[in-house]
Design an enzyme around this catalytic site. Structure first.
Site, PDB file in Angstrom:
ATOM      1  N   ASP A  46      -2.965   7.389   4.232  1.00 45.50           N
ATOM      2  CA  ASP A  46      -1.942   6.496   4.772  1.00 45.50           C
ATOM      3  C   ASP A  46      -2.535   5.435   5.704  1.00 45.50           C
ATOM      4  O   ASP A  46      -2.045   4.320   5.752  1.00 45.50           O
ATOM      5  CB  ASP A  46      -0.905   7.346   5.536  1.00 45.50           C
ATOM      6  CG  ASP A  46       0.277   6.530   6.028  1.00 45.50           C
ATOM      7  OD1 ASP A  46       0.854   5.788   5.206  1.00 45.50           O
ATOM      8  OD2 ASP A  46       0.633   6.619   7.217  1.00 45.50           O
ATOM      9  N   HIS A  83      -5.819   0.545   6.458  1.00 40.62           N
ATOM     10  CA  HIS A  83      -5.853  -0.172   7.736  1.00 40.62           C
ATOM     11  C   HIS A  83      -7.184  -0.021   8.490  1.00 40.62           C
ATOM     12  O   HIS A  83      -7.775  -0.995   8.926  1.00 40.62           O
ATOM     13  CB  HIS A  83      -4.719   0.289   8.657  1.00 40.62           C
ATOM     14  CG  HIS A  83      -3.352   0.204   8.041  1.00 40.62           C
ATOM     15  ND1 HIS A  83      -2.993  -0.787   7.172  1.00 40.62           N
ATOM     16  CD2 HIS A  83      -2.251   0.984   8.173  1.00 40.62           C
ATOM     17  CE1 HIS A  83      -1.726  -0.614   6.799  1.00 40.62           C
ATOM     18  NE2 HIS A  83      -1.260   0.461   7.391  1.00 40.62           N
ATOM     19  N   LYS A 108       0.846  -1.185   0.000  1.00 42.11           N
ATOM     20  CA  LYS A 108       0.000   0.000   0.000  1.00 42.11           C
ATOM     21  C   LYS A 108       0.887   1.243   0.000  1.00 42.11           C
ATOM     22  O   LYS A 108       2.041   1.115   0.408  1.00 42.11           O
ATOM     23  CB  LYS A 108      -0.939   0.002   1.205  1.00 42.11           C
ATOM     24  CG  LYS A 108      -0.187   0.136   2.550  1.00 42.11           C
ATOM     25  CD  LYS A 108      -0.988   0.847   3.579  1.00 42.11           C
ATOM     26  CE  LYS A 108      -0.752   2.316   3.601  1.00 42.11           C
ATOM     27  NZ  LYS A 108       0.296   2.781   4.524  1.00 42.11           N
TER      28      LYS A 108
HETATM   29  C1  BG6 Z   1       1.984   2.080   7.704  1.00 40.38           C
HETATM   30  C2  BG6 Z   1       1.916   3.567   7.577  1.00 40.38           C
HETATM   31  O1  BG6 Z   1       1.157   1.473   6.739  1.00 40.38           O
HETATM   32  O2  BG6 Z   1       1.534   1.691   8.990  1.00 40.38           O
HETATM   33  C3  BG6 Z   1       2.764   4.225   8.652  1.00 40.38           C
HETATM   34  O3  BG6 Z   1       2.389   3.960   6.298  1.00 40.38           O
HETATM   35  C4  BG6 Z   1       2.369   3.719  10.017  1.00 40.38           C
HETATM   36  O4  BG6 Z   1       2.632   5.645   8.593  1.00 40.38           O
HETATM   37  C5  BG6 Z   1       2.338   2.199  10.049  1.00 40.38           C
HETATM   38  O5  BG6 Z   1       3.313   4.207  10.950  1.00 40.38           O
HETATM   39  C6  BG6 Z   1       1.765   1.690  11.360  1.00 40.38           C
HETATM   40  O6  BG6 Z   1       1.931   0.309  11.427  1.00 40.38           O
HETATM   41  P1  BG6 Z   1       2.054  -0.443  12.824  1.00 40.38           P
HETATM   42  O7  BG6 Z   1       2.152  -1.888  12.440  1.00 40.38           O
HETATM   43  O8  BG6 Z   1       3.278   0.095  13.499  1.00 40.38           O
HETATM   44  O9  BG6 Z   1       0.802  -0.122  13.575  1.00 40.38           O
END
Ligand code: BG6
Length: 490
Positions: free
Chosen positions: A235, A240, A148
């Site tokens: 993002d 997510h 992504k």
């Molecule tokens: C990524 C984003 O997809 O996910 C980042 O681009 C973010 O900005 C990250 O920090 C967060 O992932 P996790 O696994 O640390 O919650």
């Protein structure tokens, strides 16, 4: 732990010297190697622009990727045998001529699973797919993995999907959302569909609202160039948070198969009510952090971070009220919130149940707290159900307590990294935890009008001090509905 090893494979990581490859993919591959989950003759070929020998590349991996592995999980012999899987090839541009030399190496084992992992900027996905095709590298057993964000908006996502689709069939395309690889996120499906308890209550009749929070303490961490073009909505929310919303809201699929699950998620995304016109100011909040104190340390504001354009109005915090127009969820808001430089790191889903229909206990016996289910995705994975009980003693006194399932403790083993599960699934050819083209596009269809709307409003994002829970207007979003954000405990 030793498991059955995967089938033999060659994994070509394009962008193999980048941050993602070195900090996430290679450590995850190391763990799979260590656990005996990779075929002994599986090879990992990193491709990047720089001119490096395989030896130099391995040295870099030892310097950078090894640091991501806790000391207790490292041993020299295993690390050395992992490095033996790695080699390097330089490809200065995304043109077929640069990829032809790969053919020789891959032809040494022509029938095996071939994975092309594009750990590059999405702008190159189209060109790279074409180059791989023209260089004759794509076999029947080939797969491509796309990180992504797929595009910046619906149009660019469609263009990427179409161009990649000219080289690979849809069932060969694995679009990663690493949240789907997290253990607790997968647990959501088990919780809902392997227990009889929740399903009868999982609907508008019994649920008041849902909150999904993904808060980070980190700022933009040297990714200013990318982040400033992106912002929290693109993002984090487009992928997510919407994926989490889908897993909470989808209908029980008929089977565990990839198509059945993805179809149900797409239906949820298509049922999201568009946020348009005046709703934009009532149902969305965007904000940017200014300097502040996070975990006792003074940190700079967004504008002082490297790579951020002067006067940038990119949001680092978003709060939203999403509504799903279908039978199950009519009238049940889903409040989504994500931000950088927040008070602490926590990802949590809170399901707030409705009040009991008739209360026989009056206020003097203790304030009644309505049941809530809190699913903590990270850190310290847990599932908690807040319930009312009687306080011990001669009189009736009510007290809320938690039925507390501490997953981190219950399964004392190390929690596998999200990328471990996902990389293994790619080799196995199981796309259940990956996004279908339609999912990505349906998510953009909902997100894009919000981005456009913000653009038309033309006002600046609100501001919040680093180390807090975001701007006042995020609290107001809830107060307007007589609700409040769930208080996350560290
Ligand atoms: C990524 C984003 O997809 O996910 C980042 O681009 C973010 O900005 C990250 O920090 C967060 O992932 P996790 O696994 O640390 O919650």
């Amino acid at each position: 732990m030793t498991e059955t090893a995967s089938s033999p494979f060659d994994m070509v990581v394009v962008g193999g010297t980048g941050d993602l490859a070195r900090r996430k993919l290679l450590p995850a591959l190391y763990f799979l190697h260590k656990n005996g989950q990779l075929s002994p003759d599986g090879r990992i070929i990193a491709v990047a622009r720089r001119s490096l020998t395989s030896e130099e590349f391995r040295d870099q991996v030892t310097q950078i990727s090894q640091r991501q592995v806790p000391e207790a999980d490292l041993d020299d012999a295993t690390w050395r045998s992992f490095l033996e899987r790695l080699s390097y090839m330089s490809a200065p541009t995304a043109e077929a001529a640069n990829y032809e030399p790969l053919n020789g190496r891959l032809q040494e084992a022509p029938g095996r699973v071939r994975v092309f992992y594009l750990a590059t900027t999405p702008k190159l996905y189209g060109d790279l797919s074409q180059a791989l095709k023209e260089a004759g590298l794509i076999t029947e057993a080939s797969r491509i993995v796309l990180e992504k964000p797929i595009g910046q908006d619906l149009n660019s996502a469609q263009e990427i999907n179409t161009r990649v689709g000219r080289a690979f069939r849809e069932d060969q395309i694995f679009r990663i959302d690493h949240y789907l690889g997290k253990e607790t996120v997968q647990n959501l499906m088990i919780l809902r569909f392997a227990n009889v308890l929740f399903e009868p209550l999982w609907r508008a009749e019994h649920i008041d609202h849902v909150q999904i929070t993904v808060a980070e303490r980190l700022g933009v961490e040297g990714r200013g160039g990318y982040y400033d073009q992106s912002g929290a909505l693109r993002d984090m929310v487009q992928n997510h948070l919407l994926q989490l919303l889908c897993l909470v809201a989808m209908e029980p699929p008929a089977r565990l198969g990839q198509d059945a699950i993805r179809e149900e998620k797409i239906k949820v995304l298509r049922s999201l009510r568009p946020i348009l016109g005046s709703d934009l100011t009532l149902k969305t909040v965007r904000a940017q952090y200014r300097e502040g104190v996070v975990a006792g340390e003074k940190v700079p504001g967004y504008h002082q971070e490297p790579g951020i354009a002067e006067g940038s109005s990119t949001e680092t915090f978003v709060a939203l009220k999403a509504e799903i127009d279908n039978w199950r969820w009519a009238g049940v808001p889903f409040y989504l919130r994500t931000g950088k430089r927040m008070a602490y790191r926590v990802s949590e889903i809170m399901i707030q149940f409705k009040k009991v229909p008739h209360l026989i206990f009056d206020d003097r016996l203790g304030a009644l707290q309505d049941n809530r289910l809190v699913i903590r995705l990270q850190p310290n994975e847990s599932i908690k159900l807040a319930m009312m009980v009687k306080r011990p003693g001669p009189n009736i006194r009510l007290k809320p307590v938690h039925l507390d399932l501490n997953l981190a403790e219950a399964f004392a083993d190390r929690t596998p990294l999200a990328y471990e599960r996902l990389l293994l699934d790619v080799i196995r050819g199981n796309a259940t935890l990956f996004m279908h083209r339609e999912e990505v596009e349906a998510a953009w269809r909902w997100v894009e009008p919000i981005l456009d709307g913000w653009g038309h409003l033309g006002n600046r994002p609100r501001s919040y001090a680093a180390g807090t829970w975001g701007p006042e207007s995020s609290i107001e979003l809830m107060v307007r509905d007589n609700r409040s954000w769930y208080e996350h405990l560290a």
